[in-house]
Write a protein that holds these residues in place. Structure first.
Motif, PDB file in Angstrom:
ATOM      1  N   LEU A 117       0.827  -1.214   0.000  1.00 54.14           N
ATOM      2  CA  LEU A 117       0.000   0.000   0.000  1.00 54.14           C
ATOM      3  C   LEU A 117       0.858   1.260   0.000  1.00 54.14           C
ATOM      4  CD1 LEU A 117      -2.827  -1.024   2.497  1.00 54.14           C
ATOM      5  CD2 LEU A 117      -3.080  -0.584   0.048  1.00 54.14           C
ATOM      6  N   VAL A 118       1.895   1.274   0.844  1.00 57.14           N
ATOM      7  CA  VAL A 118       2.772   2.452   0.923  1.00 57.14           C
ATOM      8  C   VAL A 118       3.469   2.695  -0.414  1.00 57.14           C
ATOM      9  CG1 VAL A 118       4.858   3.389   1.972  1.00 57.14           C
ATOM     10  CG2 VAL A 118       3.128   2.301   3.407  1.00 57.14           C
ATOM     11  N   VAL A 119       4.081   1.656  -0.972  1.00 62.71           N
ATOM     12  CA  VAL A 119       4.794   1.801  -2.237  1.00 62.71           C
ATOM     13  C   VAL A 119       3.827   2.180  -3.355  1.00 62.71           C
ATOM     14  CG1 VAL A 119       6.084   0.561  -4.018  1.00 62.71           C
ATOM     15  CG2 VAL A 119       6.664   0.236  -1.610  1.00 62.71           C
ATOM     16  N   GLY A 120       2.648   1.554  -3.371  1.00 62.16           N
ATOM     17  CA  GLY A 120       1.671   1.845  -4.418  1.00 62.16           C
ATOM     18  C   GLY A 120       1.250   3.297  -4.419  1.00 62.16           C
ATOM     19  N   TYR A 121       0.871   3.819  -3.254  1.00 62.79           N
ATOM     20  CA  TYR A 121       0.375   5.197  -3.200  1.00 62.79           C
ATOM     21  C   TYR A 121       1.493   6.224  -3.350  1.00 62.79           C
ATOM     22  CZ  TYR A 121      -4.469   4.079  -2.264  1.00 62.79           C
ATOM     23  OH  TYR A 121      -5.754   3.645  -2.396  1.00 62.79           O
ATOM     24  N   VAL A 122       2.669   5.933  -2.826  1.00 64.14           N
ATOM     25  CA  VAL A 122       3.797   6.850  -3.010  1.00 64.14           C
ATOM     26  C   VAL A 122       4.167   6.941  -4.489  1.00 64.14           C
ATOM     27  CG1 VAL A 122       6.265   7.163  -2.595  1.00 64.14           C
ATOM     28  CG2 VAL A 122       4.749   6.604  -0.694  1.00 64.14           C
ATOM     29  N   THR A 123       4.194   5.806  -5.169  1.00 65.95           N
ATOM     30  CA  THR A 123       4.524   5.799  -6.600  1.00 65.95           C
ATOM     31  C   THR A 123       3.471   6.523  -7.412  1.00 65.95           C
ATOM     32  OG1 THR A 123       5.628   3.654  -6.292  1.00 65.95           O
ATOM     33  CG2 THR A 123       5.142   4.328  -8.545  1.00 65.95           C
ATOM     34  N   VAL A 124       2.203   6.301  -7.088  1.00 66.31           N
ATOM     35  CA  VAL A 124       1.125   7.012  -7.777  1.00 66.31           C
ATOM     36  C   VAL A 124       1.260   8.518  -7.571  1.00 66.31           C
ATOM     37  CG1 VAL A 124      -1.358   7.451  -7.762  1.00 66.31           C
ATOM     38  CG2 VAL A 124      -0.517   5.109  -7.807  1.00 66.31           C
ATOM     39  N   GLY A 125       1.603   8.926  -6.341  1.00 64.87           N
ATOM     40  CA  GLY A 125       1.804  10.351  -6.073  1.00 64.87           C
ATOM     41  C   GLY A 125       2.951  10.930  -6.875  1.00 64.87           C
ATOM     42  N   ILE A 126       4.052  10.182  -6.975  1.00 67.91           N
ATOM     43  CA  ILE A 126       5.194  10.643  -7.772  1.00 67.91           C
ATOM     44  C   ILE A 126       4.817  10.751  -9.238  1.00 67.91           C
ATOM     45  CG2 ILE A 126       7.509  10.021  -8.569  1.00 67.91           C
ATOM     46  CD1 ILE A 126       7.982   8.731  -5.843  1.00 67.91           C
ATOM     47  N   GLU A 127       4.087   9.762  -9.746  1.00 64.18           N
ATOM     48  CA  GLU A 127       3.648   9.800 -11.142  1.00 64.18           C
ATOM     49  C   GLU A 127       2.760  11.008 -11.407  1.00 64.18           C
ATOM     50  OE1 GLU A 127       3.099   5.542 -13.055  1.00 64.18           O
ATOM     51  OE2 GLU A 127       2.144   5.618 -11.090  1.00 64.18           O
ATOM     52  N   ALA A 128       1.843  11.298 -10.467  1.00 70.68           N
ATOM     53  CA  ALA A 128       0.946  12.445 -10.633  1.00 70.68           C
ATOM     54  C   ALA A 128       1.725  13.754 -10.637  1.00 70.68           C
ATOM     55  CB  ALA A 128      -0.100  12.450  -9.520  1.00 70.68           C
ATOM     56  N   ALA A 129       2.722  13.854  -9.761  1.00 68.11           N
ATOM     57  CA  ALA A 129       3.535  15.072  -9.714  1.00 68.11           C
ATOM     58  C   ALA A 129       4.329  15.267 -10.997  1.00 68.11           C
ATOM     59  CB  ALA A 129       4.480  15.011  -8.511  1.00 68.11           C
ATOM     60  N   VAL A 130       4.885  14.185 -11.516  1.00 68.30           N
ATOM     61  CA  VAL A 130       5.643  14.261 -12.773  1.00 68.30           C
ATOM     62  C   VAL A 130       4.730  14.651 -13.928  1.00 68.30           C
ATOM     63  CG1 VAL A 130       6.942  12.912 -14.469  1.00 68.30           C
ATOM     64  CG2 VAL A 130       7.423  12.638 -12.027  1.00 68.30           C
ATOM     65  N   ALA A 131       3.523  14.065 -13.982  1.00 66.96           N
ATOM     66  CA  ALA A 131       2.572  14.386 -15.051  1.00 66.96           C
ATOM     67  C   ALA A 131       2.131  15.841 -14.959  1.00 66.96           C
ATOM     68  CB  ALA A 131       1.362  13.463 -14.959  1.00 66.96           C
ATOM     69  N   HIS A 132       1.923  16.339 -13.730  1.00 71.03           N
ATOM     70  CA  HIS A 132       1.526  17.733 -13.552  1.00 71.03           C
ATOM     71  C   HIS A 132       2.626  18.677 -14.010  1.00 71.03           C
ATOM     72  CE1 HIS A 132      -0.486  21.200 -11.785  1.00 71.03           C
ATOM     73  NE2 HIS A 132       0.645  21.505 -11.162  1.00 71.03           N
ATOM     74  N   ARG A 133       3.863  18.330 -13.679  1.00 70.09           N
ATOM     75  CA  ARG A 133       4.989  19.173 -14.092  1.00 70.09           C
ATOM     76  C   ARG A 133       5.122  19.201 -15.613  1.00 70.09           C
ATOM     77  NH1 ARG A 133      10.597  18.168 -11.111  1.00 70.09           N
ATOM     78  NH2 ARG A 133       9.220  18.850  -9.408  1.00 70.09           N
ATOM     79  N   ARG A 134       4.942  18.052 -16.254  1.00 69.83           N
ATOM     80  CA  ARG A 134       5.026  18.005 -17.716  1.00 69.83           C
ATOM     81  C   ARG A 134       3.909  18.813 -18.360  1.00 69.83           C
ATOM     82  NH1 ARG A 134       6.300  11.538 -18.770  1.00 69.83           N
ATOM     83  NH2 ARG A 134       8.497  11.590 -18.101  1.00 69.83           N
ATOM     84  N   ALA A 135       2.702  18.730 -17.776  1.00 75.82           N
ATOM     85  CA  ALA A 135       1.574  19.489 -18.308  1.00 75.82           C
ATOM     86  C   ALA A 135       1.823  20.988 -18.172  1.00 75.82           C
ATOM     87  CB  ALA A 135       0.288  19.095 -17.591  1.00 75.82           C
ATOM     88  N   ALA A 136       2.363  21.398 -17.014  1.00 74.62           N
ATOM     89  CA  ALA A 136       2.663  22.814 -16.814  1.00 74.62           C
ATOM     90  C   ALA A 136       3.717  23.304 -17.789  1.00 74.62           C
ATOM     91  CB  ALA A 136       3.119  23.040 -15.369  1.00 74.62           C
ATOM     92  N   ARG A 137       4.733  22.471 -18.020  1.00 72.37           N
ATOM     93  CA  ARG A 137       5.779  22.835 -18.974  1.00 72.37           C
ATOM     94  C   ARG A 137       5.215  22.934 -20.389  1.00 72.37           C
ATOM     95  NH1 ARG A 137      10.898  19.092 -18.685  1.00 72.37           N
ATOM     96  NH2 ARG A 137      10.841  20.019 -16.584  1.00 72.37           N
ATOM     97  N   GLY A 138       4.288  22.037 -20.719  1.00 76.10           N
ATOM     98  CA  GLY A 138       3.661  22.080 -22.039  1.00 76.10           C
ATOM     99  C   GLY A 138       2.835  23.336 -22.212  1.00 76.10           C
ATOM    100  N   ASN A 139       2.123  23.769 -21.160  1.00 75.13           N
ATOM    101  CA  ASN A 139       1.331  24.996 -21.234  1.00 75.13           C
ATOM    102  C   ASN A 139       2.222  26.217 -21.409  1.00 75.13           C
ATOM    103  OD1 ASN A 139      -1.080  23.613 -20.927  1.00 75.13           O
ATOM    104  ND2 ASN A 139      -1.075  23.806 -18.685  1.00 75.13           N
ATOM    105  N   MET A 140       3.367  26.206 -20.719  1.00 73.33           N
ATOM    106  CA  MET A 140       4.298  27.321 -20.861  1.00 73.33           C
ATOM    107  C   MET A 140       4.847  27.396 -22.279  1.00 73.33           C
ATOM    108  SD  MET A 140       6.426  27.165 -17.269  1.00 73.33           S
ATOM    109  CE  MET A 140       7.535  28.436 -17.849  1.00 73.33           C
ATOM    110  N   ASP A 141       5.181  26.246 -22.841  1.00 74.18           N
ATOM    111  CA  ASP A 141       5.679  26.224 -24.216  1.00 74.18           C
ATOM    112  C   ASP A 141       4.621  26.705 -25.190  1.00 74.18           C
ATOM    113  OD1 ASP A 141       8.049  25.232 -23.274  1.00 74.18           O
ATOM    114  OD2 ASP A 141       7.592  23.126 -23.730  1.00 74.18           O
ATOM    115  N   ALA A 142       3.351  26.338 -24.945  1.00 75.94           N
ATOM    116  CA  ALA A 142       2.265  26.767 -25.821  1.00 75.94           C
ATOM    117  C   ALA A 142       2.075  28.283 -25.747  1.00 75.94           C
ATOM    118  CB  ALA A 142       0.973  26.041 -25.437  1.00 75.94           C
ATOM    119  N   CYS A 143       2.180  28.830 -24.522  1.00 71.54           N
ATOM    120  CA  CYS A 143       2.033  30.286 -24.355  1.00 71.54           C
ATOM    121  C   CYS A 143       3.160  31.029 -25.063  1.00 71.54           C
ATOM    122  CB  CYS A 143       2.001  30.642 -22.872  1.00 71.54           C
ATOM    123  SG  CYS A 143       0.512  30.095 -22.013  1.00 71.54           S
ATOM    124  N   GLU A 144       4.370  30.521 -24.925  1.00 68.33           N
ATOM    125  CA  GLU A 144       5.498  31.157 -25.598  1.00 68.33           C
ATOM    126  C   GLU A 144       5.341  31.098 -27.117  1.00 68.33           C
ATOM    127  OE1 GLU A 144       8.993  29.240 -24.212  1.00 68.33           O
ATOM    128  OE2 GLU A 144       8.874  30.058 -22.174  1.00 68.33           O
TER     129      GLU A 144
END
Length: 337
Positions: A117-144
């Motif tokens: 349970l600990v590994v599963g939820y920690v990994t899911v949280g890391i994946e979500a953070a990475v996906a959010h960062r990529r999405a934010a970077r993509g939005n910045m590139d689109a704005c530029e």
């Protein structure tokens, strides 16, 4: 030798019902709802919990199903790791068959469930953070990009927007046309005969999952025969004696045996633990990393290969680290099951 082949066939057939049912359900969801309902359940916040709950059952088929889903990216990495870590394969039936095993199974099972349970939820949280960062970077590139386009002048902007719209329309029309062609097969659904409708339903909902299940089962059978033959000639007693004589390095060597994509690995580890030849940390490491035939299917189905290597490496490192930690804590408190 014929016993090895028969055991391999029986182990393979055990996976058939759940694998076939899961493939049929996935195909049905994809055709009926575009996979939206499946994605909400399989990638939602309760996915690691569900994975842990089904993985703890003494059935290696769940690790195969989880591997199939992960190779299609229907579940997240965290859910796959949770299923793998909690999977016990033949361990629980062996332990529950003797009095000594019943006493030893509870701490082992609790450690596996909590860690999964600990590994599963920690990994899911890391994946979500990475996906959010990529999405934010993509939005910045689109704005530029939009800002740069505006500086080129009004005419250039209109021309650029018109080109993008045209391309999007063309792509959508192409996809729609292909989808229509593949499903309708030149025959309007209302004008289909019963025979044509039955053939279409078979193609859409049964042909692919049945063929896919048969392919996976054949691969599983080959792997079971190969590793069953290796264990037959090496001897479970020799493997158990070697692990039991390693002392402090038991978690590491038990994890190596646990990586064997066959129930033989979990059987050796469990029997050795029950008779006292393997300490708790070694049993935890070996049974946490043991995902049964799931690894064989992962190597066969999952791409890219680097991702497969990463999953197996994570499983091995986490399992050995947990085994070492358990031995350290057990030694400190004087616990000796």
């Amino acid at each position: 030798m014929w016993e090895v082949i028969l055991d391999a066939l029986i182990d393979t057939l055990k996976v058939l019902p759940i694998l076939l049912i899961m493939n049929l359900l996935i195909e049905l969801l994809e055709h009926r709802s575009g996979g939206l309902k499946a994605n909400k359940l399989l990638k939602g916040g309760v996915a690691p919990l569900i994975g842990t709950a089904v993985g703890v059952l003494p059935q290696c088929g769940f690790s195969v199903v989880a591997t199939e889903l992960y190779s299609k990216r229907r579940i997240a990495l965290g859910t796959l790791l949770a299923v793998y870590l909690v999977t016990s394969d033949e361990a629980l039936p062996i332990m529950l068959s003797s009095y000594d095993g019943v006493i030893k199974v509870l701490p082992l099972l609790l450690i596996k469930i909590c860690f999964a349970l600990v590994v599963g939820y920690v990994t899911v949280g890391i994946e979500a953070a990475v996906a959010h960062r990529r999405a934010a970077r993509g939005n910045m590139d689109a704005c530029e990009h939009a800002h740069t386009s505006e500086s080129d002048g009004e005419n250039g902007t209109h021309e650029h927007m018109h080109t993008d719209a045209d391309e999007e329309t063309d792509v959508q029309a192409h996809i729609h046309g292909c989808h229509h062609h593949s499903l309708e097969a030149h025959t309007p659904e209302g004008e289909e005969t019963k025979k044509q409708k039955a053939a279409r339903i078979w193609r859409q909902y049964f042909e692919h999952p049945v063929l896919h299940t048969a392919t996976v089962l054949f691969f599983i059978l080959i792997v079971n025969v190969l590793f069953g033959t290796a264990v037959y000639y090496l001897g479970e007693d020799k493997i158990a004696a070697f692990i039991g004589s390693t002392g402090y390095f038991q978690p590491f060597l038990a994890a190596v045996v646990g990586l064997i994509p066959n129930c033989a690995g979990s059987v050796v580890i469990t029997e050795l633990y029950v008779v006292g030849g393997l300490n708790l940390g070694g049993a935890v490491a070996g049974l946490c990393v043991s995902a049964g035939i799931g690894y064989a299917v992962l190597i066969r189905q999952n791409r890219p290969v680097g991702n497969t290597v990463l999953v197996i490496a994570i499983m091995f490192v986490l399992s050995v680290a947990l085994g070492m930690a358990v031995n350290g804590v057990a030694s400190a408190i004087g616990y000796a099951p």
